[in-house]
Design a protein around this motif. Structure first.
Motif, PDB file in Angstrom:
ATOM      1  N   TYR A 403       0.823  -1.234   0.026  1.00 49.76           N
ATOM      2  CA  TYR A 403      -0.010  -0.217  -0.065  1.00 49.76           C
ATOM      3  C   TYR A 403       0.881   1.213  -0.010  1.00 49.76           C
ATOM      4  O   TYR A 403       0.509   2.041  -0.826  1.00 49.76           O
ATOM      5  CB  TYR A 403      -1.002   0.023   1.322  1.00 49.76           C
ATOM      6  N   LYS A 404       1.755   1.516   1.018  1.00 44.42           N
ATOM      7  CA  LYS A 404       2.585   2.538   1.034  1.00 44.42           C
ATOM      8  C   LYS A 404       3.522   2.877  -0.100  1.00 44.42           C
ATOM      9  O   LYS A 404       3.768   3.964  -0.625  1.00 44.42           O
ATOM     10  CB  LYS A 404       3.442   2.558   2.495  1.00 44.42           C
ATOM     11  N   ARG A 405       4.221   1.724  -0.671  1.00 41.80           N
ATOM     12  CA  ARG A 405       5.163   1.868  -1.933  1.00 41.80           C
ATOM     13  C   ARG A 405       4.380   2.135  -2.922  1.00 41.80           C
ATOM     14  O   ARG A 405       4.937   2.748  -4.181  1.00 41.80           O
ATOM     15  CB  ARG A 405       6.249   0.906  -1.773  1.00 41.80           C
ATOM     16  N   TYR A 406       3.275   1.463  -3.336  1.00 38.39           N
ATOM     17  CA  TYR A 406       2.850   1.140  -4.794  1.00 38.39           C
ATOM     18  C   TYR A 406       1.283   1.736  -4.894  1.00 38.39           C
ATOM     19  O   TYR A 406       1.293   2.643  -5.793  1.00 38.39           O
ATOM     20  CB  TYR A 406       2.833  -0.393  -5.098  1.00 38.39           C
ATOM     21  N   CYS A 407       0.388   1.392  -4.011  1.00 38.89           N
ATOM     22  CA  CYS A 407      -0.972   1.951  -3.980  1.00 38.89           C
ATOM     23  C   CYS A 407      -1.234   3.138  -3.882  1.00 38.89           C
ATOM     24  O   CYS A 407      -1.894   3.905  -4.529  1.00 38.89           O
ATOM     25  CB  CYS A 407      -1.983   0.840  -3.351  1.00 38.89           C
ATOM     26  N   HIS A 408      -0.875   3.737  -2.638  1.00 36.44           N
ATOM     27  CA  HIS A 408      -1.024   4.896  -2.088  1.00 36.44           C
ATOM     28  C   HIS A 408      -0.381   5.949  -3.199  1.00 36.44           C
ATOM     29  O   HIS A 408      -0.907   6.794  -3.420  1.00 36.44           O
ATOM     30  CB  HIS A 408      -0.739   5.109  -0.854  1.00 36.44           C
ATOM     31  N   PRO A 409       0.756   5.791  -3.431  1.00 34.27           N
ATOM     32  CA  PRO A 409       1.366   6.977  -4.507  1.00 34.27           C
ATOM     33  C   PRO A 409       1.087   6.586  -5.911  1.00 34.27           C
ATOM     34  O   PRO A 409       1.431   7.191  -6.852  1.00 34.27           O
ATOM     35  CB  PRO A 409       2.896   6.610  -4.353  1.00 34.27           C
ATOM     36  N   VAL A 410       0.126   5.441  -6.217  1.00 35.05           N
ATOM     37  CA  VAL A 410      -0.467   5.312  -7.476  1.00 35.05           C
ATOM     38  C   VAL A 410       0.884   4.908  -8.314  1.00 35.05           C
ATOM     39  O   VAL A 410       1.031   5.264  -9.462  1.00 35.05           O
ATOM     40  CB  VAL A 410      -1.213   6.240  -8.147  1.00 35.05           C
ATOM     41  N   ASN A 411       1.692   3.993  -7.745  1.00 35.88           N
ATOM     42  CA  ASN A 411       2.830   3.732  -8.446  1.00 35.88           C
ATOM     43  C   ASN A 411       2.884   2.269  -9.039  1.00 35.88           C
ATOM     44  O   ASN A 411       3.422   1.174  -8.994  1.00 35.88           O
ATOM     45  CB  ASN A 411       3.946   3.732  -7.447  1.00 35.88           C
ATOM     46  N   CYS A 412       1.841   2.330  -9.961  1.00 38.83           N
ATOM     47  CA  CYS A 412       1.248   1.069 -10.625  1.00 38.83           C
ATOM     48  C   CYS A 412       2.315   0.467 -11.662  1.00 38.83           C
ATOM     49  O   CYS A 412       2.171  -0.834 -11.775  1.00 38.83           O
ATOM     50  CB  CYS A 412      -0.005   1.126 -11.264  1.00 38.83           C
ATOM     51  N   MET A 413       3.062   1.492 -12.222  1.00 44.90           N
ATOM     52  CA  MET A 413       3.809   0.847 -13.317  1.00 44.90           C
ATOM     53  C   MET A 413       5.157   0.107 -12.949  1.00 44.90           C
ATOM     54  O   MET A 413       5.807  -0.586 -13.485  1.00 44.90           O
ATOM     55  CB  MET A 413       4.394   1.994 -14.143  1.00 44.90           C
ATOM     56  N   ARG A 414       5.500   0.221 -11.484  1.00 41.97           N
ATOM     57  CA  ARG A 414       6.424  -0.658 -10.621  1.00 41.97           C
ATOM     58  C   ARG A 414       5.979  -1.696 -10.030  1.00 41.97           C
ATOM     59  O   ARG A 414       6.643  -2.446  -9.375  1.00 41.97           O
ATOM     60  CB  ARG A 414       7.168   0.573  -9.914  1.00 41.97           C
ATOM     61  N   CYS A 415       4.576  -1.969 -10.240  1.00 40.42           N
ATOM     62  CA  CYS A 415       4.020  -3.066  -9.371  1.00 40.42           C
ATOM     63  C   CYS A 415       3.752  -4.206 -10.363  1.00 40.42           C
ATOM     64  O   CYS A 415       3.125  -3.924 -11.387  1.00 40.42           O
ATOM     65  CB  CYS A 415       2.936  -2.627  -8.787  1.00 40.42           C
ATOM     66  N   ALA A 416       4.108  -5.360 -10.058  1.00 37.26           N
ATOM     67  CA  ALA A 416       3.755  -6.505 -10.791  1.00 37.26           C
ATOM     68  C   ALA A 416       2.450  -6.764 -11.200  1.00 37.26           C
ATOM     69  O   ALA A 416       1.968  -7.136 -12.228  1.00 37.26           O
ATOM     70  CB  ALA A 416       4.359  -7.728 -10.140  1.00 37.26           C
ATOM     71  N   ILE A 417       1.465  -6.379 -10.033  1.00 39.05           N
ATOM     72  CA  ILE A 417      -0.004  -6.531 -10.361  1.00 39.05           C
ATOM     73  C   ILE A 417      -0.375  -5.462 -11.279  1.00 39.05           C
ATOM     74  O   ILE A 417      -1.126  -5.717 -12.415  1.00 39.05           O
ATOM     75  CB  ILE A 417      -0.724  -6.244  -9.100  1.00 39.05           C
TER      76      ILE A 417
END
Length: 428
Positions: A403-417
């Motif tokens: 949540y803190k690293r990817y979802c909250h900052p909307v860092n979706c392009m760095r997330c495998a999901i």
């Protein structure tokens, strides 16, 4: 659109390569996209390209507009002289290196499938706590599991690095780093700041000299914390007398805290800072080489026993000076001990893994978390609403990190999901 979308497009080469050419009309062939750079300098390093008839090895810089090159002052920065291709959404101006030579530019806006951009913008504009919530059911469980395993490791490495920095700031003393972390964690959020103040007010060097005496440790901790100024009973007066002697011996007067630094509001007596200080004294008395104990403990039960050191007889029957409790507090509760396992033992293991290069200590930290059952929290509940369930402390830590690293900052392009969602949309 943000640059992370173009980073994603370039890294995965999700654009039309038909008659690929620079804005200057030279043919372009991508032989190696390069490695994404998270430090200062160009976005991708060690790329290999063929521009016209010449093969180039260097870096690739990515911007939304070519003019961002000038806005970021790259034309005056020699780190960007190694750039062999400028990848942009729109090529609005030519750009140059510090020596005035032109940088080849690849413009993408006409080469990217608009479905990818629409999906990206849908993720960016999502109003839910988890941007990919509408797509979550379409992603395979294995993708989610692998991503959560990754975020767990990232969180442990981050917490471990924090401990390493404390270790280095105190002259490479692991016991000192452990002492700082232990006291901060003993505050259990409500009194965390006060315990951090106490760690500074009572140096470990002084504690070390008196670890064989539980009475002297109580005198030092409760005295420096400000609880012996006005003794309420005979035991408090005995501690005050001992503290007065030790305070003068070690010139501790200037660092001493006051009672108002501590929070008692809306707390059960078993959690009062006076009780926590008594528990801390018992732990420091029983474990005089805590760092080594944390490395060597071989089970969750052993860690629990380590943090559940029995307090002195007085504090088994009191929660404040002169205030007796109905049932004895022999030691810290299991829930609090497990909290310390998560916030002290696990970060210390991760820190030593990072410092020593011994992967086994990180594996041990993960194994410990996987054995601990922990209640859900506001972060895990975000994912539980999507059908995922946290079963262990490892799951909770992974979800918090996701949540803190990817979802909250909307860092979706760095997330495998997020990557999987984009890939599925591109294939559909």
């Amino acid at each position: 659109m943000k640059e992370d979308f173009l980073h994603y497009i370039w890294q995965h080469q999700y654009f039309d390569k038909t008659a690929l050419a620079t804005t200057g009309g030279e043919t372009l062939q991508v032989l190696r996209v390069g490695f994404y750079n998270t430090d200062a300098g160009p976005d991708f390093k060690e790329a290999i390209l063929r521009v016209g008839e010449v093969e180039w090895s260097g870096s690739v810089e990515v911007h939304l507009r070519a003019s961002d090159w000038h806005r970021h002052q790259h034309q005056h920065d020699q780190k960007y002289d190694q750039v062999v291709l400028h990848v942009v959404w729109q090529a609005d101006v030519p750009v140059t290196r510090t020596d005035g030579t032109l940088v080849p530019v690849l413009e993408l806006w006409q080469r990217v499938d608009l479905r990818l951009l629409e999906t990206y913008e849908q993720l960016q504009k999502a109003r839910s706590a988890i941007p990919c919530a509408p797509f979550w059911p379409d992603v395979a469980d294995i993708t989610k599991t692998l991503m959560l395993e990754r975020t767990l490791v990232e969180r442990l490495e981050e917490k471990g690095q924090d401990v390493v920095e404390v270790f280095q700031s105190y002259g490479n003393d692991w016991e000192q780093a452990t002492y700082q972390l232990l006291l901060r964690s003993f505050g259990f959020k409500i009194n965390q700041q006060a315990f951090e103040m106490l760690a500074k007010a009572l140096p470990l060097a002084v504690v070390r000299r008196h670890q064989r005496s539980l009475f002297q440790l109580e005198a030092l901790l409760l005295g420096q914390a400000g609880f012996l100024a006005e003794p309420e009973d005979d035991y408090a007066r005995q501690l005050q007398q001992e503290y007065t002697f030790l305070r003068h011996k070690y010139s501790l007067q200037a660092q001493a805290m006051q009672r108002h630094h501590w929070n008692f509001l809306r707390m059960r007596p078993a959690n009062f800072p006076t009780v926590r200080l008594a528990q801390l004294a018992a732990l420091l008395h029983q474990k005089q080489a805590l760092f080594s104990e944390l490395l060597e403990a071989d089970s969750v039960k052993r860690y629990e026993q380590l943090f559940q050191a029995p307090v002195s007889d007085y504090w088994q029957h009191h929660y404040l000076f002169g205030k007796e409790n109905k049932a004895p507090f022999k030691s810290m509760g299991k829930g609090s001990a497990q909290n310390l396992i998560i916030n002290v033992a696990v970060p210390v293991l991760a820190a030593y893994a990072s410092y020593s290069g011994e992967q086994s200590y990180l594996d041990k930290a993960i194994n410990v978390l996987e054995q601990l059952r922990e209640d859900s929290n506001k972060y895990t509940r975000f994912y539980e609403e999507l059908g995922w369930r946290a079963k262990t402390a490892a799951d909770n830590q992974a979800a918090l990190s996701l949540y803190k690293r990817y979802c909250h900052p909307v860092n979706c392009m760095r997330c495998a999901i997020g990557n999987k969602i984009m890939k599925q949309k591109r294939a559909s």
